[in-house]
Design a protein around this motif. Structure first.
Motif, PDB file in Angstrom:
ATOM      1  N   PHE A  11       8.359  -2.795  12.825  1.00 54.18           N
ATOM      2  CA  PHE A  11       7.440  -2.446  11.560  1.00 54.18           C
ATOM      3  C   PHE A  11       8.036  -1.116  10.988  1.00 54.18           C
ATOM      4  CE2 PHE A  11       3.607  -0.189  10.488  1.00 54.18           C
ATOM      5  CZ  PHE A  11       2.970  -1.057   9.601  1.00 54.18           C
ATOM      6  N   VAL A  12       8.338  -0.345  11.672  1.00 52.32           N
ATOM      7  CA  VAL A  12       8.763   1.037  10.872  1.00 52.32           C
ATOM      8  C   VAL A  12      10.086   0.854  10.006  1.00 52.32           C
ATOM      9  CG1 VAL A  12       9.771   3.237  11.391  1.00 52.32           C
ATOM     10  CG2 VAL A  12       7.895   2.560  12.729  1.00 52.32           C
ATOM     11  N   GLU A  13      10.904   0.354  10.404  1.00 52.44           N
ATOM     12  CA  GLU A  13      12.285   0.223   9.518  1.00 52.44           C
ATOM     13  C   GLU A  13      11.749  -0.773   8.274  1.00 52.44           C
ATOM     14  OE1 GLU A  13      13.463  -1.532  13.712  1.00 52.44           O
ATOM     15  OE2 GLU A  13      12.086  -0.331  12.872  1.00 52.44           O
ATOM     16  N   SER A  14      10.765  -1.988   8.757  1.00 55.68           N
ATOM     17  CA  SER A  14      10.483  -2.758   7.524  1.00 55.68           C
ATOM     18  C   SER A  14       9.852  -1.860   6.258  1.00 55.68           C
ATOM     19  CB  SER A  14       9.718  -3.828   8.086  1.00 55.68           C
ATOM     20  OG  SER A  14      10.556  -4.637   9.043  1.00 55.68           O
ATOM     21  N   ILE A  15       8.915  -0.897   6.977  1.00 54.98           N
ATOM     22  CA  ILE A  15       8.094  -0.178   5.715  1.00 54.98           C
ATOM     23  C   ILE A  15       9.123   0.574   5.177  1.00 54.98           C
ATOM     24  CG2 ILE A  15       6.349   1.121   5.523  1.00 54.98           C
ATOM     25  CD1 ILE A  15       5.396  -1.562   6.236  1.00 54.98           C
ATOM     26  N   VAL A  16       9.687   1.377   5.848  1.00 61.43           N
ATOM     27  CA  VAL A  16      10.725   2.275   5.352  1.00 61.43           C
ATOM     28  C   VAL A  16      11.809   1.867   4.304  1.00 61.43           C
ATOM     29  CG1 VAL A  16      12.703   4.070   5.761  1.00 61.43           C
ATOM     30  CG2 VAL A  16      10.693   4.069   7.257  1.00 61.43           C
ATOM     31  N   ILE A  17      12.273   0.435   4.672  1.00 55.01           N
ATOM     32  CA  ILE A  17      13.216   0.075   3.706  1.00 55.01           C
ATOM     33  C   ILE A  17      12.421  -0.817   2.837  1.00 55.01           C
ATOM     34  CG2 ILE A  17      14.891  -2.005   3.411  1.00 55.01           C
ATOM     35  CD1 ILE A  17      15.951  -0.988   6.571  1.00 55.01           C
ATOM     36  N   GLY A  18      11.396  -1.429   2.970  1.00 50.60           N
ATOM     37  CA  GLY A  18      10.811  -2.223   2.027  1.00 50.60           C
ATOM     38  C   GLY A  18       9.927  -1.584   0.872  1.00 50.60           C
ATOM     39  N   SER A  19       9.448  -0.441   1.358  1.00 52.74           N
ATOM     40  CA  SER A  19       8.728   0.204   0.392  1.00 52.74           C
ATOM     41  C   SER A  19       9.544   1.251  -0.566  1.00 52.74           C
ATOM     42  CB  SER A  19       7.455   1.165   1.140  1.00 52.74           C
ATOM     43  OG  SER A  19       8.090   2.206   1.742  1.00 52.74           O
ATOM     44  N   GLY A  20      10.731   1.901   0.006  1.00 59.67           N
ATOM     45  CA  GLY A  20      11.655   2.869  -0.668  1.00 59.67           C
ATOM     46  C   GLY A  20      10.848   4.220  -0.571  1.00 59.67           C
ATOM     47  N   ARG A  21       9.680   4.492   0.109  1.00 58.99           N
ATOM     48  CA  ARG A  21       9.026   5.567   0.236  1.00 58.99           C
ATOM     49  C   ARG A  21       9.295   6.220   1.692  1.00 58.99           C
ATOM     50  NH1 ARG A  21       8.787   7.139  -3.771  1.00 58.99           N
ATOM     51  NH2 ARG A  21       6.828   8.513  -3.305  1.00 58.99           N
ATOM     52  N   PRO A  22       9.572   7.638   1.450  1.00 62.12           N
ATOM     53  CA  PRO A  22       9.795   8.641   2.626  1.00 62.12           C
ATOM     54  C   PRO A  22       8.868   8.359   3.823  1.00 62.12           C
ATOM     55  CG  PRO A  22       9.062  10.042   0.864  1.00 62.12           C
ATOM     56  CD  PRO A  22       9.038   8.571   0.232  1.00 62.12           C
ATOM     57  N   GLN A  67       0.864  -1.191  -0.059  1.00 65.71           N
ATOM     58  CA  GLN A  67       0.077  -0.054  -0.159  1.00 65.71           C
ATOM     59  C   GLN A  67       0.946   1.258   0.033  1.00 65.71           C
ATOM     60  OE1 GLN A  67      -3.454  -0.257  -0.048  1.00 65.71           O
ATOM     61  NE2 GLN A  67      -3.581   2.006  -0.295  1.00 65.71           N
ATOM     62  N   ALA A  68       2.085   1.307   0.515  1.00 70.24           N
ATOM     63  CA  ALA A  68       3.033   2.361   0.769  1.00 70.24           C
ATOM     64  C   ALA A  68       3.589   2.684  -0.683  1.00 70.24           C
ATOM     65  CB  ALA A  68       4.080   2.155   1.807  1.00 70.24           C
ATOM     66  N   LEU A  69       3.806   1.639  -1.361  1.00 70.10           N
ATOM     67  CA  LEU A  69       4.186   2.074  -2.743  1.00 70.10           C
ATOM     68  C   LEU A  69       3.962   3.375  -3.658  1.00 70.10           C
ATOM     69  CD1 LEU A  69       5.168  -1.573  -3.886  1.00 70.10           C
ATOM     70  CD2 LEU A  69       6.558  -0.201  -2.826  1.00 70.10           C
ATOM     71  N   LEU A  70       2.380   3.403  -3.250  1.00 72.36           N
ATOM     72  CA  LEU A  70       1.931   4.524  -4.265  1.00 72.36           C
ATOM     73  C   LEU A  70       1.511   5.783  -3.035  1.00 72.36           C
ATOM     74  CD1 LEU A  70      -0.620   2.384  -6.469  1.00 72.36           C
ATOM     75  CD2 LEU A  70       1.657   3.553  -6.837  1.00 72.36           C
ATOM     76  N   ALA A  71       2.286   5.913  -2.211  1.00 70.40           N
ATOM     77  CA  ALA A  71       2.037   6.950  -1.048  1.00 70.40           C
ATOM     78  C   ALA A  71       3.367   7.901  -1.270  1.00 70.40           C
ATOM     79  CB  ALA A  71       1.954   6.490   0.175  1.00 70.40           C
ATOM     80  N   ASP A  72       3.073   9.233  -1.540  1.00 71.64           N
ATOM     81  CA  ASP A  72       4.249  10.173  -1.341  1.00 71.64           C
ATOM     82  C   ASP A  72       4.886  10.389  -0.329  1.00 71.64           C
ATOM     83  OD1 ASP A  72       3.656  10.956  -4.149  1.00 71.64           O
ATOM     84  OD2 ASP A  72       1.968  12.419  -3.397  1.00 71.64           O
ATOM     85  N   LEU A  73       4.144  10.175   0.976  1.00 71.28           N
ATOM     86  CA  LEU A  73       4.653  10.118   2.398  1.00 71.28           C
ATOM     87  C   LEU A  73       3.847   9.322   3.214  1.00 71.28           C
ATOM     88  CD1 LEU A  73       6.792  11.499   4.384  1.00 71.28           C
ATOM     89  CD2 LEU A  73       5.211  13.373   4.609  1.00 71.28           C
ATOM     90  N   VAL A  74       4.627   8.536   4.136  1.00 67.94           N
ATOM     91  CA  VAL A  74       4.053   7.595   4.910  1.00 67.94           C
ATOM     92  C   VAL A  74       4.216   7.952   6.413  1.00 67.94           C
ATOM     93  CG1 VAL A  74       3.934   5.167   5.655  1.00 67.94           C
ATOM     94  CG2 VAL A  74       4.517   5.781   3.311  1.00 67.94           C
ATOM     95  N   PHE A  75       3.330   8.081   7.170  1.00 65.51           N
ATOM     96  CA  PHE A  75       3.348   8.224   8.664  1.00 65.51           C
ATOM     97  C   PHE A  75       3.128   7.324   9.472  1.00 65.51           C
ATOM     98  CE2 PHE A  75       1.887  12.066   6.445  1.00 65.51           C
ATOM     99  CZ  PHE A  75       2.247  13.152   7.020  1.00 65.51           C
TER     100      PHE A  75
END
Length: 275
Positions: free
Chosen positions: A130-141, A104-112
């Motif tokens: 969870f936080v680091e997994s999403i940041v690293i896995g999605s490549g999104r800020p 889902q984060a792949l198409l977000a400009d910014l993730v909170f």
């Protein structure tokens, strides 16, 4: 760089989820962005298969915590009732949590996202890392919100941590809207060759984006750099830290660099991270 248009907020059963959503909605008004609030937690127990002949299966997995879901819905409804920003409710319906949220984060400009609070039992149904997994896995800020403290509607003082890496370059580019609206921008180099005036190149990049006044700090020491970075943020009164997130994930094993780990564990201000 134009302002963000698509904001994704992680909701869970913690009371701090409301702070993340309210912050996203305030920023969305200024940027004319759409907010997607995604409730994503893991079931209380996952179903397991028998591990050998003659062994019965363990009890089937229980559903997610109903009280946590109710609290997240209430948070969403209350926040939307006082905001004019467009917002939609999303709910994770499949496992595993990290992989589904990452898609889902792949198409977000910014993730909170929210910093993990080790003392809040209501957050234990969010997977560790969870936080680091999403940041690293999605490549999104991602804008990571601390588990305590007040949040500025729009950061006035921003500390930018820089070194010549892909991760820092992505974090810097993602932070431009925040840097442009800040009253004070501080720059600190994590490491580098003393003979190379890298800070001058960063200052020139910022100048091209209309950020003209930048206060420079001494380079971070190699030892205990994470602690020194957070100390510098406190000394300059920063209400936002911008930095690269270093690490990798392989076969469900997540390894973070020392500075990234220290900041995620000990941060007391919002941190804009990119990998």
């Amino acid at each position: 760089m134009t302002a963000y248009r698509s904001l994704l907020v992680h909701l869970d059963g913690t009371t701090r989820a409301a702070a993340r959503l309210h912050l996203a909605l305030r920023l969305a008004l200024a940027w004319r962005a759409r907010v997607s609030a995604l409730f994503a937690v893991a079931p209380n127990h996952l179903a397991l298969l028998p591990v050998g002949p003659g062994l019965p299966p363990l009890p089937p997995g229980e559903p997610i915590d109903a009280e946590h879901r109710r609290r997240a819905i209430a948070t969403y409804q209350e926040a939307c009732a006082v905001s004019d920003a467009p917002c939609e409710w999303l709910e994770l319906t499949s496992e595993p949590v990290v992989e589904t949220f990452t898609r889902q984060a792949l198409l977000a400009d910014l993730v909170f996202l929210g910093q993990r609070d080790p003392d809040d039992a209501n957050g234990f149904d969010v997977p560790a890392g969870f936080v680091e997994s999403i940041v690293i896995g999605s490549g999104r800020p991602a804008l990571v919100v601390p588990f305590s403290g007040e949040l500025a509607s729009s950061p006035d003082i921003v500390l930018l941590a820089w070194k010549p890496t892909r991760e820092c370059a992505r974090a810097l580019a993602a932070a431009i809207p925040f840097l442009q609206s800040a009253r004070h921008v501080h720059l600190i180099e994590e490491e580098g060759d003393e003979s190379q005036p890298l800070s001058l190149k960063v200052r020139d990049y910022l100048y091209l984006h209309g950020i003209e006044r930048v206060h420079e700090h001494a380079r971070l020491p190699q030892d205990h750099a994470g602690e020194a970075l957070l100390s510098t943020a406190a000394d300059c009164g920063a209400d936002l830290l911008v930095m690269g997130c270093y690490g990798h994930s392989r076969a469900r094993e997540l390894l973070l660099g020392g500075v990234s780990r220290t900041v995620l564990d000990s941060m007391t201000l919002p941190v804009l991270m990119a990998h």
